[in-house]
Design an enzyme around this catalytic site. Structure first.
Site, short mmCIF file in Angstrom:
data_model
loop_
_atom_site.label_atom_id
_atom_site.label_comp_id
_atom_site.label_asym_id
_atom_site.label_seq_id
_atom_site.Cartn_x
_atom_site.Cartn_y
_atom_site.Cartn_z
CB ALA A 255 -0.90 0.02 1.23
CD GLU A 291 0.91 2.14 3.69
OE1 GLU A 291 1.52 3.21 3.48
OE2 GLU A 291 1.47 1.02 3.58
N1 PHE Z 1 5.82 3.63 1.12
C1 PHE Z 1 5.05 2.43 1.03
C2 PHE Z 1 4.92 1.93 2.44
O1 PHE Z 1 5.86 1.60 3.10
C3 PHE Z 1 5.65 1.35 0.22
C4 PHE Z 1 5.73 1.59 -1.25
C5 PHE Z 1 6.92 1.94 -1.83
C6 PHE Z 1 4.62 1.44 -2.03
C7 PHE Z 1 7.03 2.13 -3.18
C8 PHE Z 1 4.71 1.62 -3.39
C9 PHE Z 1 5.91 1.95 -3.96
O2 PHE Z 1 3.90 1.87 2.99
ZN ZN Z 2 5.89 2.53 4.81
#
Ligand code: PHE
Ligand code: ZN
Length: 851
Positions: A255, A291
């Site tokens: 996500a 998230e």
């Molecule tokens: N930042 C998101 C998470 O850790 C992970 C993610 C990274 C999703 C790159 C899509 C692309 O929750």
């Molecule tokens: Zn994250």
């Protein structure tokens, strides 16, 4: 515009961008193959930047027009974007580009999934939407107008004007482009509402495709619980009028925390008792929390550059672990986290892909969304909290939020907060961020009866890792408790702070020689090397007052027994079986915990244990020993299994809570052993009457394992063929449980099934990812497993480099195996590398794995 050629980026080369952005206005005219994106961006020179080069990232964009202050401007195509001559004064950049979402199979930038438009911009996907300084330290407020025929048009922030064929959104909080999101489609919302601690009313929605409405209630409750928890525990309140979650079928990861508009892989949000297992529910709750928590740790305070990824990910994983521990059982959650760390992070840290929690170089940042950055990153936060104490941790976090709200921060900023608040020097602790590899912590004991002095001498060492030959001693918090020979605790948990290569911990004035319980709660991500005999392990398994170490003692006994069976065909350890039989009857232990006591190290874990000891794992011998060990457990527990099973079958309506989940986990663990004795009759009964996925899937797995699953598999498919998430399980289970000789064949056949779709990452992972997880099948001496995975990785690379590259890690342990297997794997790795137009993502991974 050209695509960027492979190139190594270094942390040490960081420089700020030459301009700041005051505002961004975007207009999207949606069309499957000809979406127009109009941007209007107010730039102003950055007084802190040495260099005024006006460079904007851009990839796969068709530039229609570009203007500066209303006048057409000439742009120059350069590697990875464009350049233009810009004034050394505030100015407005306007551009129009055309992009094609429906042909975007990489699932990065703006793409289509089942007829709906959606975006994925982290880490560097925004440059596939328009020209922009696509780097996390460039932050701006965004205003977005979406024009399209889809009934639902969503973006970040708060809703603005809306009418026939358009909607506008304004995000008042400045953010980097990687947090941008847009969704358009025929979606239905499951609504909710939350009142914040200061009394603000927040509108909540989970948006899904028609037909999935009945799978949103659990996610909505998890969201509300997360919002409340972050207020109660971290004092963090939500900061927009609305919070939207969208479920998308085609998604590379779990996500994404886009500001006010989280986008989820549908597997990480949709849940119902009939279609989701307890493990799914627990994972969904954790990802929703994760998230949501990013809103403060990631969004309000973001990363200066992608080397700082652990700043938001390690901390947010740590926070979601705390949340799960509070919502469910802390003892069980810790075991789960450590199992995951050992299964995913240890192999990474002990092989060719080993890298620091904060890497210092990369070619493709997408390759660094790793277990090291996430899971070890979270362990590092946990150690920091252990070292400074709970109270100082909470206050330092307040200071972090006060000091850095609105910033793009670094690990140095993070540690400075703790140094300033506690007065501690954290320079040695910082090695956890810069030094890769899993430290080995060896311990010896000494007892002086004349003075009643007990001494533990610890030695730490870390093997060289790629690019790091020399390792310095780290700060290791070692939680230690002491027990009396009668099982009473003589000393409660005490944290020994190790800072040197070798150091002793001493307790005096003891009446009898104590039995130490070391590294309680897994207080540091190390491999503990403590040469104790089986009697001692059995004692700790029976008496340790630390629940993690108690489980660990049983696990160590089981592992050593398995290793002896693998090495020289030894019999299963009778002491272990006898102890297990006793511990499993302890009424004070909760069912979920007992379910973990009945588990045993998997084949990959055993292979890693052997290679940690300098031996070469034989996948067939490991597989055979695992099977024999399970059978021996079943026989040793035979008298208890029927009662254990019956007593934990949950009657009445299914509730996805920790209590019910724990009971079902224990009943299913008992069923798995019972099946070794009754050839599947209890499993067939459970399968036939199951009204929830947890029981149905466990029973199906048992039937497959006994070789009597044909009819059940067919019935399962008929029942669930319209539910893609359940069919993913159907694919994965058959591959995961296929015998070593059949695994590649079963997988190949499934790739020919009408429901196999390589473009859908969930389905691809359920099939080829499951093959990589079937240890003896994947490592079959014929090489068929290696070749099949390679065939598919080569095909997928053209469509989806990110998922291809991630799945290459199946090969990361290759050097641990015998020469024949190494040769077979090397041939496949070279075959991938030789592919024409191999993506930057995959090329970097294969090059690193080959070493
Ligand atoms: N930042 C998101 C998470 O850790 C992970 C993610 C990274 C999703 C790159 C899509 C692309 O929750
Ligand atoms: Zn994250």
């Amino acid at each position: 515009m050209r695509d960027a050629a492979p190139q190594t980026i270094y942390l040490k080369d960081y420089t700020p961008f030459g301009y700041l952005i005051d505002s961004v206005a975007l207009t999207f005219k949606l069309h499957p193959t000809q979406t127009r994106v109009l941007s209007k961006i107010a730039f102003r020179p950055n007084p802190d930047a040495p260099d005024r080069r006006f460079f904007l990232h851009g990839e796969d964009l068709n530039l229609i027009s570009a203007k500066i202050d209303g006048k057409d401007v000439t742009t120059r195509d350069v590697d990875g974007g464009l350049e233009a001559d810009a004034p050394d004064a505030p100015f407005v950049w306007e551009a129009e580009v055309e992009i094609s979402p429906s042909t975007n199979t990489a699932l990065e930038g703006l793409y289509m999934s089942n007829g709906m438009y959606c975006t994925q911009c982290e880490a560097e996907g925004f440059r596939k939407i328009t020209y922009y300084p696509d780097r996390p330290d460039v932050m701006a407020p965004f205003h977005v107008r979406i024009e399209g025929q889809d009934p639902i048009l969503l973006s970040n922030g708060n809703p603005g004007a809306k009418g026939d064929g358009f909607a506008e959104w304004s995000d008042p909080w400045k953010k980097p482009a990687y947090l941008f999101a847009l969704v358009a489609g025929d979606l239905i919302n499951h609504p909710g509402q939350f009142t914040t601690q200061s009394g603000k009313e927040i509108e909540l929605n989970i948006w899904v495709r028609p037909g999935d409405e009945h799978k949103c209630a659990f996610g909505m409750q998890a969201l509300k619980d997360s919002m409340k928890w972050d207020e109660d525990v971290y004092g963090r309140e939500y900061d927009l009028d609305i919070f939207n979650i969208v479920a998308v079928d085609d998604f590379n990861m779990g996500a994404m925390e886009n500001k006010g508009l989280n986008i989820f892989n549908s597997s990480a949000v949709l849940a119902s008792p009939e279609t989701s297992t307890d493990a799914n529910f627990e994972r969904i709750e954790a990802i929703i929390a994760h998230e949501y928590f990013h809103n403060w740790t990631g969004n309000r305070i973001t990363c200066r550059d992608w080397f700082q990824l652990c700043l938001k990910e390690g901390l947010t994983v740590y926070r979601d672990h705390q949340f799960t521990a509070d919502m469910r059982s802390g003892d069980v959650a810790r075991i789960e986290n450590v199992l995951a760390l050992r299964a995913r992070q240890f192999p990474e840290d002990q092989g060719p892909l080993s890298h620091p929690v904060r890497p210092e170089e990369f070619q493709e940042i997408n390759n660094f969304y790793t277990a090291t950055v996430y899971e070890k990153g979270a362990e590092v936060i946990g150690m920091l909290k252990t070292l400074v104490g709970d109270d100082a941790y909470a206050k330092a976090l307040d200071l972090y939020f006060d000091r850095h709200d609105g910033d793009a921060a670094t690990i140095e900023d993070w540690l400075k907060v703790f140094e300033d608040f506690t007065g501690r020097d954290l320079s040695q602790f910082k090695l956890w961020y810069s030094q890769s590899g899993t430290p080995k912590l060896s311990v010896t004991e000494d007892w002086d009866a004349s003075t009643g002095t007990f001494t533990l001498t610890f030695t730490q060492s870390t093997a060289p890792t790629p690019g790091q030959d020399q390792k310095d001693p780290k700060v290791i918090p070692v939680a230690i408790g002491l027990l009396n020979p009668n099982g009473d605790e003589v000393q409660a948990t005490d944290v020994f702070e190790m800072t040197q290569a070798s150091q002793s911990y001493q307790v005096t004035g003891l009446a009898v020689r104590p039995i130490p319980s070391i590294l309680r709660g897994f207080s540091a991500p190390v491999v503990l090397d403590h040469d104790i005999d089986n009697d001692r392990r059995a004692f700790l398994f029976a008496h340790d007052t630390d629940s993690f170490n108690r489980w660990e003692a049983g696990r160590d006994l089981a592992r050593d027994s398995l290793l002896a069976m693998i090495r020289d065909g030894a019999e299963p350890n009778a002491l272990y079986l006898d102890s297990l039989q006793r511990v499993i009857q302890d009424p004070s232990l909760e069912p979920a915990y007992k379910a973990y006591l009945l588990g045993q190290p998997g084949d990959s874990e055993l292979a890693r244990a052997l290679s940690e000891m300098g031996e070469t794992p034989d996948p067939d011998a490991i597989h055979a020993a695992s099977k024999a060990f399970r059978k021996a457990k079943a026989q040793a527990l035979a008298a208890h299994l029927p009662a254990l099973y019956e007593a934990h079958l949950v009657k009445g309506p299914f509730l996805p809570d920790a209590d019910g989940a724990g009971k079902r986990a224990l009943a299913n663990a008992a069923l798995s052993l019972l099946t070794k004795l009754d050839a599947g009759s209890a499993a067939q009964t459970q399968f036939d009457r199951a009204d929830n996925m947890t029981e149905q899937l466990a029973a199906l797995g048992q039937l497959i394992e006994t070789g009597t699953g044909e009819a059940a598999l067919a019935a399962f498919y008929d029942q669930w063929q319209a539910d893609r998430l359940v069919i993913d399980k159907w694919f994965a289970l058959q591959v995961a449980l296929a015998t070593p000789d059949q695994a590649a064949g079963v997988t190949r056949k499934l790739t020919e099934h009408a429901d196999f779709d390589m473009k859908n990452p969930n389905r691809f992972r359920a099939t080829l990812g499951a093959l990589a997880g079937n240890h003896a099948g994947f490592h079959h001496k014929s090489g068929a497993g290696y070749a099949l995975l390679t065939d598919w990785l080569i095909q997928l690379d053209d469509l989806n480099p990110q998922t291809t590259a991630r799945m290459c890690s199946a090969f990361q342990t290759w050097r641990a195996y015998d020469e024949d297997r190494q040769e077979l794997i090397k041939t496949q790795l070279e075959r991938i590398l030789a592919k024409k137009d191999l993506s930057r993502d995959t090329s970097e991974m294969i090059t690193r794995i080959l070493g």
